[in-house]
Design a protein around this motif. Sequence first.
Motif, PDB file in Angstrom:
ATOM      1  N   SER A 262       0.816  -1.218   0.000  1.00  0.00           N
ATOM      2  CA  SER A 262       0.000   0.000   0.000  1.00  0.00           C
ATOM      3  C   SER A 262       0.847   1.263   0.000  1.00  0.00           C
ATOM      4  CB  SER A 262      -0.935   0.001   1.214  1.00  0.00           C
ATOM      5  OG  SER A 262      -0.175   0.039   2.401  1.00  0.00           O
ATOM      6  N   THR A 263       2.126   1.156   0.329  1.00  0.00           N
ATOM      7  CA  THR A 263       2.962   2.365   0.328  1.00  0.00           C
ATOM      8  C   THR A 263       3.138   2.920  -1.078  1.00  0.00           C
ATOM      9  OG1 THR A 263       5.049   1.125   0.122  1.00  0.00           O
ATOM     10  CG2 THR A 263       4.273   1.608   2.343  1.00  0.00           C
TER      11      THR A 263
ATOM     12  N   GLN B 276       0.509   5.367  -1.642  1.00  0.00           N
ATOM     13  CA  GLN B 276       0.684   6.504  -0.728  1.00  0.00           C
ATOM     14  C   GLN B 276       1.708   7.485  -1.311  1.00  0.00           C
ATOM     15  OE1 GLN B 276       1.116   5.369   3.378  1.00  0.00           O
ATOM     16  NE2 GLN B 276       2.060   7.316   3.966  1.00  0.00           N
TER      17      GLN B 276
ATOM     18  N   ALA C 131       0.840  11.428  -2.477  1.00  0.00           N
ATOM     19  CA  ALA C 131       1.536  12.614  -1.978  1.00  0.00           C
ATOM     20  C   ALA C 131       2.180  13.387  -3.122  1.00  0.00           C
ATOM     21  CB  ALA C 131       2.587  12.203  -0.938  1.00  0.00           C
TER      22      ALA C 131
ATOM     23  N   SER D 252      -3.599  14.787  -0.113  1.00  0.00           N
ATOM     24  CA  SER D 252      -3.616  13.335  -0.279  1.00  0.00           C
ATOM     25  C   SER D 252      -4.463  12.713   0.824  1.00  0.00           C
ATOM     26  CB  SER D 252      -2.191  12.769  -0.220  1.00  0.00           C
ATOM     27  OG  SER D 252      -1.661  12.906   1.073  1.00  0.00           O
ATOM     28  N   LEU D 253      -5.166  11.636   0.486  1.00  0.00           N
ATOM     29  CA  LEU D 253      -5.992  10.935   1.468  1.00  0.00           C
ATOM     30  C   LEU D 253      -5.738   9.439   1.351  1.00  0.00           C
ATOM     31  CD1 LEU D 253      -9.310  12.902   0.930  1.00  0.00           C
ATOM     32  CD2 LEU D 253      -7.877  12.959   2.982  1.00  0.00           C
ATOM     33  N   LEU D 254      -5.394   8.840   2.470  1.00  0.00           N
ATOM     34  CA  LEU D 254      -5.148   7.399   2.494  1.00  0.00           C
ATOM     35  C   LEU D 254      -6.423   6.671   2.888  1.00  0.00           C
ATOM     36  CD1 LEU D 254      -1.710   7.593   4.291  1.00  0.00           C
ATOM     37  CD2 LEU D 254      -2.192   7.510   1.840  1.00  0.00           C
TER      38      LEU D 254
ATOM     39  N   HIS E  14      -7.144   4.926   5.462  1.00  0.00           N
ATOM     40  CA  HIS E  14      -7.613   5.129   6.841  1.00  0.00           C
ATOM     41  C   HIS E  14      -8.096   6.548   7.065  1.00  0.00           C
ATOM     42  CE1 HIS E  14      -3.928   7.229   8.398  1.00  0.00           C
ATOM     43  NE2 HIS E  14      -3.309   6.499   7.495  1.00  0.00           N
ATOM     44  N   GLN E  15      -7.629   7.481   6.236  1.00  0.00           N
ATOM     45  CA  GLN E  15      -8.058   8.872   6.419  1.00  0.00           C
ATOM     46  C   GLN E  15      -9.419   9.124   5.781  1.00  0.00           C
ATOM     47  OE1 GLN E  15      -4.513  10.662   4.731  1.00  0.00           O
ATOM     48  NE2 GLN E  15      -3.597  10.974   6.738  1.00  0.00           N
TER      49      GLN E  15
END
Lengths: 429, 429
Positions: free
Chosen positions: B84-85, B88, B92, B107-109, B111-112
């Motif tokens: 998943s990185t 991410q 960004a 940016s939104l992951l 969990h966010q």
Amino acid sequence: MTGTATEISRGASVSLIVQKFGGTSVGTVDRIRNAAARALATQRAGHQVVVIVSAMAGETNRLLALASELSPLPDAREVDALASTGEQVSAALMALAIQAQGGKARSLLGHQLGIITDSAYTKARIKAIDAQRLHDELADGTIAVVAGFQGVDEAGNITTLGRGGSDTSAVAVAAAVGAACEIFTDVDGVYTTDPNICPTAKKIERISYEEMLELASLGAKVLQIRSVEVAMKYGVPVHVRSSFSEAPGTWVVGEEQSLERVTVTGVALDRNESRVMLVGVDDRPGIVAQAFTALSRENISVDMIIQSPSAHTTPAGPDGAVSRKTDVTFTVTKADLARTQQVMESMRVVVGAREVRYEEDIVKVSIVGLGMRSHAGVAARMFELLAAENINIEAISTSEIKISCLVATRYAELAVRALHDGFGLGTPA
Amino acid sequence: MTGTATEISRGASVSLIVQKFGGTSVGTVDRIRNAAARALATQRAGHQVVVIVSAMAGETNRLLALASELSPLPDAREVDALASTGEQVSAALMALAIQAQGGKARSLLGHQLGIITDSAYTKARIKAIDAQRLHDELADGTIAVVAGFQGVDEAGNITTLGRGGSDTSAVAVAAAVGAACEIFTDVDGVYTTDPNICPTAKKIERISYEEMLELASLGAKVLQIRSVEVAMKYGVPVHVRSSFSEAPGTWVVGEEQSLERVTVTGVALDRNESRVMLVGVDDRPGIVAQAFTALSRENISVDMIIQSPSAHTTPAGPDGAVSRKTDVTFTVTKADLARTQQVMESMRVVVGAREVRYEEDIVKVSIVGLGMRSHAGVAARMFELLAAENINIEAISTSEIKISCLVATRYAELAVRALHDGFGLGTPA
């Protein structure tokens, strides 16, 4: 590891050890395997183990270079979202490596462990850690692998703790769960001075937090300074040691736990300072403060500050008034010198300086030691040792446990060797 | 982009567009800049914009290779934390690129944004998305940049949606906020067949979800199949198009929105199947089911299944009983063939098969089209076209909108060209 365990239990009452592995210690898959083996050996010796990992060596720079390509001054929130992936990768790989060796492990990110920070992106400070969550993870024999360097703010934004922040993560986690902290790195401890300069330098067995902070220029290579502040605040014993050997490293501990009082513990060299000298400033209250306020507004940190009566003080005039003048010398980093010059040019008239002199061809040599407090004559001895080598001292500043001298750059190594061996720090020849 | 906007507003009532950029579309810093420029142009045209990003091309493979080095069968939870990185990082960087061009972006992951999935690591399914959070982010003109491929389960563990999962993220986000979805990729749409095989292949302007699903082997190269299922379920109009041109691509839409009824929409070639034939199986209820249950227990997916009376049915014996036999043919992927052989060897006696034959030198050619439902004689025309080229058909299976034939591998390209041009799909010469 048994020796280590004994020592650690002296510092912490619970059988829980936090082990932090730096970028070079997880720089390749093989090194990650080695680190995993260490964590498992520690667990087999009867401890609960929390592992904190940095990004693989070079990874953070790679990521930040991508950000720089997109923007000269990238948004700090996005920089943190970006940079924090390096530790996430390491944490997952470390968990896999521990599992591959038959252990139980789970990676935990800042948002999963509840490492809550303020919202100061790229230099956030930890406010809280969910110690219960960590204890829960550990309860069934799992090794918790925590991504260093990162946290989340109250709103769930990813934050990072600044360069070397994984050390701070490790010490903060150790503080939260009442553990000792082992910092595995690519050097085997803190030395009395830089062995590249002084071949007689030797590893320090125990050093106090205070000395470690003062030895920043030595210590920063092995341990992030802010982590020392956190360790001191919470009394976390920190063991800095090599990933690549079983030899004990350097313990950074409270003053009461450090060894017998030697006068001087280490000699530090800082090549990064430059000197600014305001000549013939009006010696009136508040004048000097104005100059430093202006620097502070520009985010320029000042290190040494020395004030002395100026040779330019004029004799009493016809009205009997003496125009009192003072010279103010201070140091800033070489990187800040250009901006400092700008500030000083605009301040020169305000502070009434006759002249401002800048000197980059200068280094700072410091001796540090708790023993200085009870031993008189340490400063005098320092000056003698430098004089014996015909090294001229350009400026002096002292604190309770540190004496620093500015000397010309060409004397840097000579000064370090003279002080190191003169104070008896070297290994016997 | 204006044309696009008009078409999209036909599909969705709110002025909100989800744009997904695949791995090659964010594969370099320059391409990220281009993608950012597209998103900003869409915003300037009056839309709220959500961007979904994949990992930079090659990054997911790089990460998974690290995991494989550590373990032949790495723990799925850690694989997801690791993989998943990639998204991410892209998210960004994309936010930074939009900011560098003067836009607002965050940016939104997973969990966010509250992309909640089940806990089936490496192949999780999305259960909920916090649409309100997304609307809040968008309200002040911010472009929300969502990391694709990832979510979190109820416990906060990171999950991923499987290969190509960013398409599914994009369609699911579009469904959650009632938007249309643009999928930017390195091809400019879905073609009537593979242009490398058939030079007259042309881009399909509109295709129904159902046809897209049946054309998996064509479509999978441009759009993950599960994302089509989600699009169909929620009626999300999906526009698959090239990152590298302004030309419109292919719209994947509901049947009622697809174009006038052509008989055949596309010709698909699947080189990945192999044929298994159980010869002379006892034709009693439940016998064949046993074989497929055994395969299913081994997680082997069966594609075509064809059953026909066997030439091995024996005439009536002295007691008048006919020993009825049947032949069962089915296909599995070439990758599953070895395991299928193991299962079949153990099942051969159970099902009373006289013989089991395996054939790898086989491909599947399919024609797909909604129009088949109302046009008689499509299958007959298909067989004629193949026969005209002297291509023997090894097996046939049909569904409502698809007819598939197995043919020998050496006829693969010839069969595709014959069907493609025979059904008039080619561009006029």
